[in-house]
Design a protein around this motif. Structure first.
Motif, PDB file in Angstrom:
ATOM      1  N   GLN A   1      91.312  27.879 -56.646  1.00  0.00           N
ATOM      2  CA  GLN A   1      91.974  28.987 -55.963  1.00  0.00           C
ATOM      3  C   GLN A   1      93.028  29.621 -56.874  1.00  0.00           C
ATOM      4  N   LEU A   2      93.757  28.783 -57.615  1.00  0.00           N
ATOM      5  CA  LEU A   2      94.773  29.296 -58.542  1.00  0.00           C
ATOM      6  C   LEU A   2      94.152  30.049 -59.717  1.00  0.00           C
ATOM      7  N   THR A   3      93.027  29.565 -60.210  1.00  0.00           N
ATOM      8  CA  THR A   3      92.376  30.290 -61.307  1.00  0.00           C
ATOM      9  C   THR A   3      91.920  31.669 -60.829  1.00  0.00           C
ATOM     10  N   ALA A   4      91.438  31.737 -59.580  1.00  0.00           N
ATOM     11  CA  ALA A   4      91.031  33.030 -59.020  1.00  0.00           C
ATOM     12  C   ALA A   4      92.237  33.965 -58.876  1.00  0.00           C
ATOM     13  N   MET A   5      93.379  33.397 -58.411  1.00  0.00           N
ATOM     14  CA  MET A   5      94.594  34.209 -58.289  1.00  0.00           C
ATOM     15  C   MET A   5      95.048  34.716 -59.652  1.00  0.00           C
ATOM     16  N   ALA A   6      94.983  33.855 -60.648  1.00  0.00           N
ATOM     17  CA  ALA A   6      95.412  34.241 -61.993  1.00  0.00           C
ATOM     18  C   ALA A   6      94.508  35.318 -62.578  1.00  0.00           C
ATOM     19  N   GLU A   7      93.193  35.161 -62.378  1.00  0.00           N
ATOM     20  CA  GLU A   7      92.253  36.156 -62.885  1.00  0.00           C
ATOM     21  C   GLU A   7      92.460  37.500 -62.200  1.00  0.00           C
ATOM     22  N   SER A   8      92.678  37.453 -60.884  1.00  0.00           N
ATOM     23  CA  SER A   8      92.911  38.687 -60.124  1.00  0.00           C
ATOM     24  C   SER A   8      94.164  39.399 -60.615  1.00  0.00           C
ATOM     25  N   ALA A   9      95.237  38.622 -60.808  1.00  0.00           N
ATOM     26  CA  ALA A   9      96.488  39.222 -61.284  1.00  0.00           C
ATOM     27  C   ALA A   9      96.316  39.791 -62.681  1.00  0.00           C
ATOM     28  N   ASN A  10      95.632  39.053 -63.539  1.00  0.00           N
ATOM     29  CA  ASN A  10      95.485  39.461 -64.933  1.00  0.00           C
ATOM     30  C   ASN A  10      94.651  40.738 -65.078  1.00  0.00           C
TER      31      ASN A  10
ATOM     32  N   GLU B   1      98.724  31.219 -68.493  1.00  0.00           N
ATOM     33  CA  GLU B   1      99.242  29.856 -68.312  1.00  0.00           C
ATOM     34  C   GLU B   1      98.715  29.243 -67.017  1.00  0.00           C
ATOM     35  N   ALA B   2      98.747  30.048 -65.944  1.00  0.00           N
ATOM     36  CA  ALA B   2      98.263  29.555 -64.645  1.00  0.00           C
ATOM     37  C   ALA B   2      96.797  29.154 -64.740  1.00  0.00           C
ATOM     38  N   TYR B   3      96.006  29.991 -65.389  1.00  0.00           N
ATOM     39  CA  TYR B   3      94.575  29.714 -65.530  1.00  0.00           C
ATOM     40  C   TYR B   3      94.352  28.427 -66.328  1.00  0.00           C
ATOM     41  N   GLY B   4      95.060  28.308 -67.453  1.00  0.00           N
ATOM     42  CA  GLY B   4      94.889  27.123 -68.297  1.00  0.00           C
ATOM     43  C   GLY B   4      95.324  25.842 -67.617  1.00  0.00           C
ATOM     44  N   THR B   5      96.473  25.886 -66.927  1.00  0.00           N
ATOM     45  CA  THR B   5      96.987  24.686 -66.252  1.00  0.00           C
ATOM     46  C   THR B   5      96.082  24.277 -65.106  1.00  0.00           C
ATOM     47  N   ALA B   6      95.606  25.261 -64.337  1.00  0.00           N
ATOM     48  CA  ALA B   6      94.698  24.950 -63.222  1.00  0.00           C
ATOM     49  C   ALA B   6      93.395  24.354 -63.742  1.00  0.00           C
ATOM     50  N   SER B   7      92.921  24.852 -64.878  1.00  0.00           N
ATOM     51  CA  SER B   7      91.699  24.303 -65.482  1.00  0.00           C
ATOM     52  C   SER B   7      91.899  22.847 -65.898  1.00  0.00           C
ATOM     53  N   GLU B   8      93.096  22.520 -66.376  1.00  0.00           N
ATOM     54  CA  GLU B   8      93.402  21.131 -66.734  1.00  0.00           C
ATOM     55  C   GLU B   8      93.346  20.222 -65.506  1.00  0.00           C
ATOM     56  N   VAL B   9      93.806  20.724 -64.370  1.00  0.00           N
ATOM     57  CA  VAL B   9      93.763  19.938 -63.127  1.00  0.00           C
ATOM     58  C   VAL B   9      92.312  19.673 -62.732  1.00  0.00           C
ATOM     59  N   ILE B  10      91.473  20.699 -62.830  1.00  0.00           N
ATOM     60  CA  ILE B  10      90.048  20.527 -62.490  1.00  0.00           C
ATOM     61  C   ILE B  10      89.415  19.473 -63.397  1.00  0.00           C
ATOM     62  N   GLU B  11      89.706  19.549 -64.690  1.00  0.00           N
ATOM     63  CA  GLU B  11      89.160  18.580 -65.649  1.00  0.00           C
ATOM     64  C   GLU B  11      89.672  17.165 -65.359  1.00  0.00           C
ATOM     65  N   MET B  12      90.972  17.055 -65.046  1.00  0.00           N
ATOM     66  CA  MET B  12      91.568  15.752 -64.770  1.00  0.00           C
ATOM     67  C   MET B  12      90.934  15.098 -63.543  1.00  0.00           C
ATOM     68  N   MET B  13      90.817  15.869 -62.466  1.00  0.00           N
ATOM     69  CA  MET B  13      90.241  15.311 -61.243  1.00  0.00           C
ATOM     70  C   MET B  13      88.762  14.986 -61.416  1.00  0.00           C
TER      71      MET B  13
END
Length: 199
Positions: A149-158, A173-185
């Protein structure tokens, strides 16, 4: 006239000597280790519960924020903030989950003779495998869903921000950090998947 007294020191036989107090065997060592293990487990459970509660709060805040028509720069900034907080909660959850996996567990119960033989013959040290519940799986999925959801928000804003604007960096930054969470989980989820038996 001074008379000096002569002091003699005799060593006790080896059988009568005692080691210093710090070298004495502690009869309660086993009990102390058990208590330490219990404290470690309790701390991990507490940390895990806190991470789950933080995730719940973040998702509620994100859902409320989506109801407003925000300027792209504001949306990028909020996305970056949420992503940082989500990553911190995800790290707490993953750390607690892995700490619980490292604790000694009783032998597996209810395995067939063939399954137990497979485990007994499996050579080499195996990494500790977390015992995941359905609630754990749902929490991992919820972390991943919030991150998406955060990656979508970041893409929309960008997509509505001038590349020269500082807010563009926040969206990245939001996109990259959210992607790290997806990878971690994804890593924690796959590591905790039950081992398969092949005969």
């Amino acid at each position: 006239m001074l008379v000096g007294a002569i002091h003699t020191f005799t060593k006790a036989p080896l059988s009568e000597r005692t080691a210093p107090a710090y070298e004495q065997p502690d009869e309660n060592t086993s009990g102390a280790l058990d208590r330490l293990g219990n404290l470690t487990e309790a701390a991990a459970h507490s940390r895990k519960a806190f991470a789950e509660e933080r995730l719940k709060q973040l998702r509620e805040q994100m859902n409320k924020l989506m109801l407003f028509d925000m300027a792209p720069g504001v949306q990028a900034g909020r996305s970056a903030q949420f992503a940082r907080e989500l990553k911190a909660a995800a790290e707490d959850f993953a750390g607690a989950f892995e700490a619980l996996a490292a604790l000694p567990r009783p032998e597996a119960q209810g395995l067939s003779l063939a399954q137990q033989a497979y485990l007994d013959l499996d050579d080499g040290p195996q990494p500790a495998q977390p015992s995941r519940s359905q609630a754990d799986i749902e929490t991992m999925d919820s972390f991943m869903s919030a991150a998406k959801q955060l990656t979508a928000m970041a893409e929309s804003a960008n997509s509505h921000i001038d590349r020269r604007d500082n807010a563009s960096a926040l969206a990245g930054e939001a996109y990259g950090t959210a992607s790290e969470v997806i990878e971690m989980m994804g890593r924690v989820k796959s590591a905790s998947a039950p081992r398969s038996f092949y005969w």
